[in-house]
Design an enzyme around this catalytic site. Structure first.
Site, PDB file in Angstrom:
ATOM      1  CE  LYS A   1      13.217 -12.341  -9.242  1.00 13.78           C
ATOM      2  NZ  LYS A   1      13.745 -12.404  -7.973  1.00 13.78           N
TER       3      LYS A   1
ATOM      4  CB  CYS B   1      -0.951   0.079   1.178  1.00 13.71           C
ATOM      5  SG  CYS B   1      -2.064  -1.318   1.281  1.00 13.71           S
TER       6      CYS B   1
ATOM      7  CG  ASN C   1       1.452   1.068   4.271  1.00 13.93           C
ATOM      8  OD1 ASN C   1       1.177  -0.118   4.195  1.00 13.93           O
ATOM      9  ND2 ASN C   1       2.688   1.508   4.212  1.00 13.93           N
ATOM     10  N   GLY C   2      -0.713  -0.492   6.412  1.00  4.40           N
ATOM     11  CA  GLY C   2      -0.416  -1.256   7.629  1.00  4.40           C
ATOM     12  C   GLY C   2      -1.580  -2.157   7.962  1.00  4.40           C
TER      13      GLY C   2
ATOM     14  NE  ARG D   1       4.642   1.673   0.154  1.00  5.54           N
ATOM     15  CZ  ARG D   1       5.603   1.363   1.006  1.00  5.54           C
ATOM     16  NH1 ARG D   1       6.850   1.441   0.620  1.00  5.54           N
ATOM     17  NH2 ARG D   1       5.339   1.004   2.220  1.00  5.54           N
TER      18      ARG D   1
ATOM     19  CD  GLU E   1       9.478 -13.071  -7.360  1.00  2.00           C
ATOM     20  OE1 GLU E   1       9.375 -12.651  -6.210  1.00  2.00           O
ATOM     21  OE2 GLU E   1      10.464 -12.801  -8.077  1.00  2.00           O
TER      22      GLU E   1
ATOM     23  CE  LYS F   1      11.646  -3.682  -5.387  1.00  2.00           C
ATOM     24  NZ  LYS F   1      11.966  -5.045  -5.805  1.00  2.00           N
TER      25      LYS F   1
ATOM     26  CD  GLU G   1      16.253 -14.689  -6.813  1.00  2.00           C
ATOM     27  OE1 GLU G   1      15.650 -15.155  -5.839  1.00  2.00           O
ATOM     28  OE2 GLU G   1      15.953 -13.599  -7.317  1.00  2.00           O
TER      29      GLU G   1
ATOM     30  CD1 TRP H   1      -0.179  -6.603  -3.079  1.00  3.33           C
ATOM     31  CD2 TRP H   1      -0.590  -7.184  -0.963  1.00  3.33           C
ATOM     32  NE1 TRP H   1       0.133  -7.935  -2.934  1.00  3.33           N
ATOM     33  CE2 TRP H   1      -0.105  -8.320  -1.647  1.00  3.33           C
ATOM     34  CE3 TRP H   1      -0.921  -7.329   0.377  1.00  3.33           C
ATOM     35  CZ2 TRP H   1       0.065  -9.553  -1.033  1.00  3.33           C
ATOM     36  CZ3 TRP H   1      -0.755  -8.572   0.992  1.00  3.33           C
ATOM     37  CH2 TRP H   1      -0.259  -9.658   0.276  1.00  3.33           C
TER      38      TRP H   1
ATOM     39  CG  HIS I   1      16.702 -39.087  -2.962  1.00  8.91           C
ATOM     40  ND1 HIS I   1      16.961 -40.421  -2.776  1.00  8.91           N
ATOM     41  CD2 HIS I   1      17.908 -38.463  -2.940  1.00  8.91           C
ATOM     42  CE1 HIS I   1      18.269 -40.598  -2.621  1.00  8.91           C
ATOM     43  NE2 HIS I   1      18.870 -39.418  -2.724  1.00  8.91           N
TER      44      HIS I   1
HETATM   45  C1  G6P Z   1       8.250  -9.575  -1.228  1.00  9.19           C
HETATM   46  C2  G6P Z   1       8.761  -9.324  -2.636  1.00  9.19           C
HETATM   47  C3  G6P Z   1      10.000 -10.163  -2.910  1.00  9.19           C
HETATM   48  C4  G6P Z   1      11.046  -9.913  -1.834  1.00  9.19           C
HETATM   49  C5  G6P Z   1      10.489 -10.188  -0.438  1.00  9.19           C
HETATM   50  C6  G6P Z   1      11.447  -9.761   0.653  1.00  9.19           C
HETATM   51  O1  G6P Z   1       7.689 -10.829  -1.148  1.00  9.19           O
HETATM   52  O2  G6P Z   1       7.753  -9.584  -3.578  1.00  9.19           O
HETATM   53  O3  G6P Z   1      10.530  -9.823  -4.167  1.00  9.19           O
HETATM   54  O4  G6P Z   1      12.159 -10.702  -2.072  1.00  9.19           O
HETATM   55  O5  G6P Z   1       9.289  -9.439  -0.256  1.00  9.19           O
HETATM   56  O6  G6P Z   1      11.596  -8.373   0.603  1.00  9.19           O
HETATM   57  P1  G6P Z   1      12.762  -7.581   1.262  1.00  9.19           P
HETATM   58  O7  G6P Z   1      12.451  -6.142   0.985  1.00  9.19           O
HETATM   59  O8  G6P Z   1      12.692  -7.885   2.743  1.00  9.19           O
HETATM   60  O9  G6P Z   1      14.023  -8.021   0.665  1.00  9.19           O
END
Ligand code: G6P
Length: 614
Positions: A490, A2, A103-104, A27, A493, A609, A486, A77, A509
Site C-alpha cells: 500500500k 483502458c 481495450n486489450g 482503468r 503504491e 486497477k 500488504e 494505460w 539473514h
Molecule cells: C492491479 C492493481 C492491484 C490489484 C491487482 C490484482 O495490479 O493495481 O491493486 O491488487 O491488479 O487485481 P485483481 O482485480 O485481480 O484483484
C-alpha cells in the site's frame, strides 16, 4: 486497463463521453481521447496525461464542435508505445474513414502491420490498436458495410479486445465487439451507450446488455442488434441492474481510498449476515456448488491471484491449513501459468480477483480448468470474465471499488476466505471444538474495525512524522506476514516510498544490513501466539541497529513503549483473526503519508486497477 465509452443519441455527446471516461479513470489514466461524428466528419481530439487535459482541450475547441450525434472515447494505460498524443486513442485508418477505440492487446499486430503497410496503409502510432482500424478499413472496401467489415476483420486478430468502431460512411450507428475484455451496452430512451464498465452508464440508464465474446453489436439511437461471427442473430437480453450510485461518489471524503477504508466495517458486517446464523451451526455458503464428498476428498488446494488479492490468498493458506487441515499452495498467477504445476482433477483451485478481469489470473484459471480441477472464484465482480470458468463463485460484495489501491475488497476477500476455510473444516469434521469460538469472534470484527477507524486522527499525526523517511522495512510472522506485505505494498503504491516486507525471522539473514536510523522497521505484534515473543526479539535486533521501530499491536504490555517509537493500537483479537484488523492501520498510514506528500492517492502513477495484459 483502458476504458471505453461510446454514445449515440440527442444528448450532449461530449459531456456524456467525458463524464463516462471520468468514471473509468481507475482503468488507466495516461492519456485520453474522443472521436465525434459531427457535420458528416469524424473529429478526433486527444490529450496526454490526466482526463482534465482532454477536458481543457475540448473547451478550447468548443467552437469547432457543432452538433455531434454520436462519438467514442477512450482513457489509456499504455502497453504498446509511450503515453503520447499520437499513441492515444481513438485511432484512425489511413483515409480516416474508420475510427476505433480499443481495450486489450492485439498479439499479432506486428505481422498484421507489415501486411497492411504492403497494402499501402500509412501508420501513425506505435500501438497494437492501429492495425485494427486499417484492417477494418481494408475490409470495408469489399463489404461497404461496417458490421460485415468488422466480422471479416475479427478472425484475423489474435489477442483480447473490446472495440467501438465508427465509419464515416455510416452516420447512424456504432459497431462494438468484445473478446476477453469487458463491454456492456446501456439501453436508454432514444439513446444508447456502450462502456467498459457499469459506472460509465449509470447516470443514463439501468438497463444493460452484457455482450459475450465474439458477439457484434450494431448500436443505433433507438435499437441494438447483435449477431455472432457466423451471422446468427442473438436476442438482446436486457438486465435491470442495481444502481450503486454511492459507490461512485466520494460521499464527502477527500479521496475514494479514504471512503473505501471507512466502508470496511459495514461490508464485513453484511458479508457475515446470513453466513453465520448461529455460532453452533455450520457456515452457510450456498454458492459453493461443489459436492461435499468432493470437498472432503480434496488432495490439495491451490490459490492463485495477483497483487493485493495474492496477499489475501497467502492468509487463506494459513486459514485453510489451520482450520481444515488441507495442504495449500499459493502462487502469483503470473508464475503459475508458466511452469509445470501439479494441478489435477483432485485439486481445488481458488482464484481471487477483485476485478475478475486480471489477465494472469484468468489464464491460470483456464489452465487449471483444463486439467480438471474444481474452480472457486472469489471476486468483487460476479459478472466478470473470470466467473465463466468457475464451478462456484463467491461474491465478496464490497461494492464498486474506485481507488486503484485495493482496501475494502481486500478485507472482503479475507472474510470470504475465513468463511470458506470454516466451511471446509466443518465438512471435513476438523477442529469442530474451536470453530464456534472463532465464529463468535468473527461476529465482533466489524465493531472492532470501527474502533480502529475512530483512532484515525492519531494515525494521521503519526503518518506526518513518518512521511520524511524514504525507505521502510515491514516485518511480520505467520498469519500476519501477508499483512506486513500488504502494508508495504500500500505504501509503495500510493506514496512511491520504497517499502519491503520480510518474514520477521528473515530480517537477521540479510535485510538487517540495511538498517540504520533512516530505515524504520514496521511490525505487527499480536499476543497469544509464539510468534509474538519471537517478533519482539527481531524488533530488538533492529533497535540495536538504531532503526526507528513502529508497531501495529493489540498488546497492552506497557514495556512495549520502551522499545517502540510509534505504537498503533488495535483492539484485542486472536492471532488467527488479526489480519482483518491489523491491515486497517497500514491502509490509513499509507493513505495519510501519500496525502501528506501531496501524491495522487486514488490514481497513483503507472498503475491501473484492472490489468488485462499478461
Ligand atoms: C492491479 C492493481 C492491484 C490489484 C491487482 C490484482 O495490479 O493495481 O491493486 O491488487 O491488479 O487485481 P485483481 O482485480 O485481480 O484483484
Amino acid at each position: 486497463m483502458c476504458g471505453i465509452v461510446g454514445y449515440i443519441g440527442n444528448s450532449d455527446v461530449v459531456e456524456i463521453l467525458v463524464n463516462g471516461l471520468n468514471t473509468l479513470k481507475y482503468r488507466g489514466y495516461d492519456s485520453a481521447g474522443v472521436a465525434l461524428f459531427d457535420e458528416n466528419k469524424i473529429k478526433v481530439y486527444k490529450a496526454v496525461g490526466k482526463l482534465e487535459n482532454l477536458k481543457d482541450k475540448l473547451s478550447t475547441v468548443k467552437s469547432e464542435i457543432k452538433n455531434p450525434f454520436m462519438g467514442i472515447g477512450h482513457i489509456r494505460w499504455a502497453t504498446h508505445g509511450k503515453a503520447n498524443e499520437v499513441n492515444a486513442h481513438p485511432h484512425t485508418s489511413t483515409t480516416s474513414d474508420i475510427v476505433i477505440v480499443h481495450n486489450g492487446i492485439i498479439e499479432n499486430f506486428k505481422e498484421l502491420r507489415e501486411e497492411l503497410i504492403k497494402k499501402g496503409c500509412v501508420f501513425k502510432s506505435e500501438t497494437d490498436t492501429e492495425v485494427v482500424a486499417h484492417l477494418i478499413s481494408e475490409e470495408y472496401k469489399n463489404t461497404k458495410n461496417l458490421k460485415e467489415a468488422v466480422k471479416n476483420a475479427l478472425p484475423q486478430l489474435k489477442g483480447a479486445y473490446a472495440l467501438c468502431i465508427m465509419s464515416i460512411n455510416e452516420p447512424d450507428n456504432i459497431v462494438c465487439v468484445r473478446k476477453n475484455a469487458p463491454l456492456i451496452i446501456g439501453v436508454g430512451e432514444n439513446e444508447n451507450i456502450i462502456a467498459s464498465d457499469i459506472p460509465a452508464i449509470i447516470s443514463l440508464t439501468s438497463n444493460i446488455i452484457y455482450l459475450n465474446d465474439d458477439e457484434i453489436a450494431v448500436v443505433k439511437k433507438d435499437s441494438v442488434s447483435i449477431e455472432n461471427l457466423d451471422g446468427t442473430i442473438i436476442p438482446c437480453k436486457i438486465v435491470k441492474m442495481f444502481v450503486e450510485t454511492d459507490a461512485i461518489s466520494k460521499m464527502g471524503y477527500k479521496h475514494y481510498m479514504l471512503k473505501e477504508i471507512h466502508e470496511q466495517p459495514n461490508i464485513v458486517r453484511n458479508l457475515l449476515n446470513g453466513r453465520i446464523i448461529d455460532v453452533n451451526s455450520s457456515v452457510e455458503l450456498p454458492e459453493i456448488k461443489i459436492s461435499k464428498d468432493t470437498l472432503k476428498n480434496l488432495s490439495k488446494v491451490q490459490i492463485i491471484a495477483c497483487g493485493t488479492s495474492l496477499h489475501a490468498g497467502q492468509i487463506g493458506k494459513y486459514l485453510i491449513e489451520d482450520f481444515a487441515g488441507v495442504s495449500v499452495e499459493v502462487e502469483p498467477a503470473s508464475e503459475y501459468i508458466y511452469r509445470k504445476n501439479t494441478t489435477d482433477e483432485n485439486s481445488l483451485v481458488i482464484a481471487i480477483s477483485q476485478s475478475g478481469e486480471t489477465a494472469d489470473t484468468i489464464t491460470a484459471v483456464k489452465q487449471a480448468k483444463g486439467k480438471g480441477a474444481y474452480i472457486v472464484v472469489i471476486t468483487n465482480r460476479p459478472d466478470s470474465n473470470i466467473t465463466r470458468y468457475a464451478d462456484s463463485v463467491l461474491n465478496v460484495n464490497a461494492g464498486i471499488e474506485v481507488s486503484v489501491a485495493a482496501t475494502k475488497s481486500y478485507t472482503a476477500q479475507l472474510l470470504t476466505l475465513y468463511l470458506f476455510a470454516i466451511y471446509l473444516a466443518e465438512i471435513k469434521g476438523e477442529n469442530l471444538d474451536k470453530l464456534s469460538d472463532l465464529k463468535r469472534e468473527l461476529l465482533s470484527i466489524p465493531t472492532k474495525m470501527e474502533e480502529i477507524l475512530t483512532t484515525e486522527g492519531d494515525i494521521e499525526k503519526k503518518s506526518e512524522q513518518l512521511s520524511k523517511y524514504k525507505n521502510f522495512v515491514y516485518i511480520g510472522r505467520g498469519v500476519n506476514l501477508p499483512t506486513a506485505m500488504e502494508g508495504a505494498l500500500k505504501l509503495k503504491e500510493i506514496s512511491y516510498i520504497n517499502a519491503n516486507a520480510y518474514p520477521a525471522g528473515e530480517l537477521k539473514h540479510g535485510p538487517i544490513a540495511l538498517l540504520d536510523e533512516n530505515m524504520p522497521v514496521v511490525s505487527v505484534l499480536i499476543p497469544g501466539h509464539i510468534s509474538y515473543d519471537k517478533t519482539i526479539s527481531n524488533c530488538e535486533e533492529a533497535k540495536a541497529r538504531n532503526a526507528k521501530l513502529i508497531t501495529v499491536t493489540s498488546s497492552n504490555d506497557e514495556k512495549l513503549s520502551k522499545l517502540f517509537d510509534v505504537i498503533i493500537k488495535i483492539p484485542e483479537v486472536s492471532d488467527i483473526l488479526s489480519p482483518l484488523l491489523s491491515v486497517i492501520p497500514f491502509q490509513l498510514l499509507a493513505y495519510h503519508i501519500s496525502n501528506f506528500l501531496g501524491k495522487d492517492v486514488d490514481q497513483p502513477r503507472n498503475l491501473a486497477k484492472s490489468v488485462t495484459v499478461e
